[in-house]
Design a protein around this motif. Structure first.
Motif, PDB file in Angstrom:
ATOM      1  N   TYR A  59       0.837  -1.202   0.000  1.00  0.00           N
ATOM      2  CA  TYR A  59       0.000   0.000   0.000  1.00  0.00           C
ATOM      3  C   TYR A  59       0.876   1.257   0.000  1.00  0.00           C
ATOM      4  N   LYS A  60       1.970   1.213   0.747  1.00  0.00           N
ATOM      5  CA  LYS A  60       2.850   2.382   0.847  1.00  0.00           C
ATOM      6  C   LYS A  60       3.462   2.749  -0.506  1.00  0.00           C
ATOM      7  N   GLN A  61       3.623   1.771  -1.371  1.00  0.00           N
ATOM      8  CA  GLN A  61       4.214   2.047  -2.681  1.00  0.00           C
ATOM      9  C   GLN A  61       3.384   3.050  -3.473  1.00  0.00           C
ATOM     10  N   SER A  62       2.073   3.007  -3.298  1.00  0.00           N
ATOM     11  CA  SER A  62       1.199   3.966  -3.993  1.00  0.00           C
ATOM     12  C   SER A  62       0.751   5.102  -3.076  1.00  0.00           C
ATOM     13  N   HIS A  63       1.122   5.006  -1.804  1.00  0.00           N
ATOM     14  CA  HIS A  63       0.798   6.053  -0.829  1.00  0.00           C
ATOM     15  C   HIS A  63       2.055   6.334   0.000  1.00  0.00           C
ATOM     16  N   PRO A  64       3.063   6.959  -0.603  1.00  0.00           N
ATOM     17  CA  PRO A  64       4.365   7.116   0.059  1.00  0.00           C
ATOM     18  C   PRO A  64       4.337   7.915   1.358  1.00  0.00           C
ATOM     19  N   ASP A  65       3.306   8.695   1.578  1.00  0.00           N
ATOM     20  CA  ASP A  65       3.228   9.496   2.803  1.00  0.00           C
ATOM     21  C   ASP A  65       2.558   8.739   3.953  1.00  0.00           C
ATOM     22  N   VAL A  66       2.218   7.467   3.733  1.00  0.00           N
ATOM     23  CA  VAL A  66       1.554   6.675   4.777  1.00  0.00           C
ATOM     24  C   VAL A  66       2.404   5.442   5.094  1.00  0.00           C
ATOM     25  N   THR A  67       2.845   5.347   6.331  1.00  0.00           N
ATOM     26  CA  THR A  67       3.613   4.198   6.802  1.00  0.00           C
ATOM     27  C   THR A  67       2.805   3.463   7.857  1.00  0.00           C
ATOM     28  N   ILE A  68       2.656   2.163   7.696  1.00  0.00           N
ATOM     29  CA  ILE A  68       1.824   1.373   8.608  1.00  0.00           C
ATOM     30  C   ILE A  68       2.676   0.273   9.220  1.00  0.00           C
ATOM     31  N   LYS A  69       2.699   0.229  10.538  1.00  0.00           N
ATOM     32  CA  LYS A  69       3.412  -0.821  11.270  1.00  0.00           C
ATOM     33  C   LYS A  69       2.387  -1.746  11.905  1.00  0.00           C
ATOM     34  N   VAL A  70       2.416  -3.008  11.534  1.00  0.00           N
ATOM     35  CA  VAL A  70       1.444  -3.985  12.027  1.00  0.00           C
ATOM     36  C   VAL A  70       2.043  -4.754  13.209  1.00  0.00           C
ATOM     37  N   GLN A  71       1.289  -4.858  14.275  1.00  0.00           N
ATOM     38  CA  GLN A  71       1.706  -5.614  15.456  1.00  0.00           C
ATOM     39  C   GLN A  71       0.624  -6.635  15.792  1.00  0.00           C
ATOM     40  N   ALA A  72       1.040  -7.829  16.166  1.00  0.00           N
ATOM     41  CA  ALA A  72       0.091  -8.887  16.514  1.00  0.00           C
ATOM     42  C   ALA A  72      -0.365  -8.772  17.956  1.00  0.00           C
ATOM     43  N   LEU A  73      -1.662  -8.965  18.178  1.00  0.00           N
ATOM     44  CA  LEU A  73      -2.235  -9.100  19.524  1.00  0.00           C
ATOM     45  C   LEU A  73      -2.815 -10.503  19.628  1.00  0.00           C
ATOM     46  N   SER A  74      -2.656 -11.140  20.765  1.00  0.00           N
ATOM     47  CA  SER A  74      -3.252 -12.464  20.940  1.00  0.00           C
ATOM     48  C   SER A  74      -4.724 -12.312  21.292  1.00  0.00           C
ATOM     49  N   TRP A  75      -5.504 -13.335  20.975  1.00  0.00           N
ATOM     50  CA  TRP A  75      -6.916 -13.314  21.345  1.00  0.00           C
ATOM     51  C   TRP A  75      -7.071 -13.372  22.870  1.00  0.00           C
ATOM     52  N   ASP A  76      -6.075 -13.887  23.568  1.00  0.00           N
ATOM     53  CA  ASP A  76      -6.184 -14.028  25.020  1.00  0.00           C
ATOM     54  C   ASP A  76      -6.265 -12.683  25.723  1.00  0.00           C
ATOM     55  N   ASP A  77      -5.462 -11.724  25.288  1.00  0.00           N
ATOM     56  CA  ASP A  77      -5.448 -10.435  25.986  1.00  0.00           C
ATOM     57  C   ASP A  77      -5.649  -9.240  25.055  1.00  0.00           C
ATOM     58  N   GLY A  78      -5.997  -9.499  23.792  1.00  0.00           N
ATOM     59  CA  GLY A  78      -6.180  -8.411  22.852  1.00  0.00           C
ATOM     60  C   GLY A  78      -7.265  -7.431  23.264  1.00  0.00           C
ATOM     61  N   GLU A 320      -8.735   5.496   4.855  1.00  0.00           N
ATOM     62  CA  GLU A 320      -8.431   5.231   3.450  1.00  0.00           C
ATOM     63  C   GLU A 320      -7.730   3.883   3.285  1.00  0.00           C
ATOM     64  N   PHE A 321      -6.861   3.535   4.230  1.00  0.00           N
ATOM     65  CA  PHE A 321      -6.215   2.220   4.171  1.00  0.00           C
ATOM     66  C   PHE A 321      -7.244   1.112   4.350  1.00  0.00           C
ATOM     67  N   ILE A 322      -8.175   1.302   5.275  1.00  0.00           N
ATOM     68  CA  ILE A 322      -9.227   0.301   5.493  1.00  0.00           C
ATOM     69  C   ILE A 322     -10.070   0.137   4.229  1.00  0.00           C
ATOM     70  N   LYS A 323     -10.385   1.240   3.580  1.00  0.00           N
ATOM     71  CA  LYS A 323     -11.141   1.156   2.323  1.00  0.00           C
ATOM     72  C   LYS A 323     -10.358   0.364   1.277  1.00  0.00           C
ATOM     73  N   TRP A 324      -9.054   0.578   1.230  1.00  0.00           N
ATOM     74  CA  TRP A 324      -8.224  -0.126   0.250  1.00  0.00           C
ATOM     75  C   TRP A 324      -8.222  -1.631   0.514  1.00  0.00           C
ATOM     76  N   LEU A 325      -8.364  -2.025   1.777  1.00  0.00           N
ATOM     77  CA  LEU A 325      -8.399  -3.447   2.110  1.00  0.00           C
ATOM     78  C   LEU A 325      -9.582  -4.163   1.459  1.00  0.00           C
ATOM     79  N   TYR A 326     -10.561  -3.424   0.969  1.00  0.00           N
ATOM     80  CA  TYR A 326     -11.715  -4.015   0.282  1.00  0.00           C
ATOM     81  C   TYR A 326     -11.513  -4.103  -1.225  1.00  0.00           C
TER      82      TYR A 326
END
Length: 420
Positions: A59-78, A320-326
């Motif tokens: 996504y960042k390749q077409s939106h260079p001004d947006v950087t997204i860092k994904v972190q995992a949460l467990s279902w146990d304590d998310g 906008e990122f969420i919309k792109w996920l569709y």
């Protein structure tokens, strides 16, 4: 669940008192200037987070001004961690989590109403039953559907044939008959039921197939003690008490592989994982829709919502990122990356994308058929905090021989008290 409730009880007062975003985040924060750096807490496995990071980097390749860092949460304590973030108003910009989380946190002011960000296209591509489950009674949508999962019936055709069965059971009556024949043919455990085994989720399938519901359509009262619900509960309980279905979770794929299990009611993501974990089973198993009850077919649909926290400095960039996920591109990337990293099937809310999955034609057709019969969790106030006690009442029918009508009446009282 007990930990979740304890944290919620301690944090809700602070959240309501401390939030500067009014109930439901109708007015999202002003967009900060400059490049957007977004943190995405994704509830699920490390493999799923890694897959989503690949997609975010593309996504960042077409939106260079947006950087997204994904972190995992467990279902146990998310849930507890997201609630704490909402309370302190510090943490991620975007979260994914259980289908009822959006309404829960949004009504407390912790997430923005995405309706203000023009999500009409997303809503039009979401099944009505799923959209209803994630829309608050007031009409707010604090989180859109990120992915779906529902129950399917996995089975070994060869074991069914040896027991004199021509195919998978299509009704409750056929399911009972199949279990009896499979036992007689020497199958150790004819049926297992996974994905929150012996809890309210798989019971919900029986409820819908019997024509019951948890609440009235307008959320005015609990309807879990209706006659259809009593029938569903009595029938559900029999599979444990009389037909040998284990109350503990089992490995469906392993059971199917060693022949000790002939049929497994499990989550749709298992469809690809079976061949990944047990390649010797490839071509030796099939999948079908769940057997129907007196009111017809029905299955619980779960999955995750994805939404934007109320305190973010970048509500527009996040949405906008969420919309792109569709988009087709994002969906097919996620399908590929989740499969590559975890071996699981990732199912988009968009039914038109099922044909792009890397799976068998049998699985694709069953997914399409089942998606037409899904029902999500209720969007009524108090359901999130009622679930654990409702599960205990259901379990008492099996463990303590409590009359189903009595158990459901007690569950209805709990649910009605939490509606207030």
């Amino acid at each position: 669940m007990r930990t979740r409730l304890a944290v919620a009880a301690a944090a809700i007062t602070a959240l309501v008192a401390g939030c500067t975003t009014s109930g439901g985040g109708d007015e999202p924060a002003q967009e900060a200037e400059g490049p957007a750096s977004l943190t995405f807490w994704n509830t699920g496995s490390d493999e799923h987070a890694a897959a989503l990071q690949v997609v975010a980097d593309i996504y960042k390749q077409s939106h260079p001004d947006v950087t997204i860092k994904v972190q995992a949460l467990s279902w146990d304590d998310g849930h507890a961690k997201v609630l704490t973030a909402a309370t302190s108003r510090t943490g991620p910009d975007i979260i994914s989590g259980g289908m009822s989380w959006g309404i829960e946190f949004g009504e407390l002011g912790g997430m923005i109403d995405l309706n203000a960000q023009d999500i009409g296209s997303i809503k039009s591509q979401t099944r009505p039953e799923v959209l209803k489950a994630i829309t608050s009674p007031s009409g707010a949508v604090y989180g859109v559907s990120f992915d779906n999962a529902f129950y399917l019936l996995f089975y070994r055709p060869d074991l069914l044939q040896k027991a004199g069965l021509s195919g998978p059971p299509k009704t409750w009556e056929e399911l009972t008959a199949a279990i009896t024949k499979l036992k007689a043919a020497g199958v150790k455990t004819p049926l297992v039921e996974n994905w929150n085994t012996f809890e309210w989720l798989p019971w919900f399938n029986w409820l819908k197939q019997a024509g019951g519901s948890l609440y009235a359509d307008d959320c005015s009262k609990a309807t879990i003690d209706s006659d259809p619900a009593v029938l569903a509960t009595a029938t559900w309980a029999k599979q444990f008490r009389e037909h040998g279905v284990p109350k503990a979770a089992t490995d469906s794929a392993a059971g199917l592989a060693n022949g000790e299990v002939a049929m497994a009611i499990d989550g749709s993501w298992v469809a690809n994982a079976i061949d990944t974990t047990h390649p010797q089973l490839k071509g030796k198993w099939q999948v079908a829709a769940l057997p129907t009850g007196p009111a017809g077919p029905g299955t619980f649909v779960g999955g995750r919502i994805v939404g934007v926290m109320a305190y973010t400095k970048y509500p527009k960039a996040a949405t906008e990122f969420i919309k792109w996920l569709y988009t087709d591109e994002a969906i097919q990337l996620l399908q590929k990356e989740v499969y590559n990293k975890s071996g699981e099937l990732w199912l988009s809310p968009r039914a038109d994308q099922i044909d792009t999955l890397t799976t068998t034609d049998n699985v694709k057709q069953t997914l399409k058929t089942t998606m037409e019969t899904v029902s999500g969790p209720p969007n009524c106030k108090g359901w999130e905090v009622s679930q654990a006690e409702v599960t205990k009442k259901l379990q008492s029918v099996v463990n303590d021989n409590v009359d189903p009508k009595q158990a459901l009446g007690e569950a209805a009282t709990i649910m009605n008290n939490n509606l207030k």
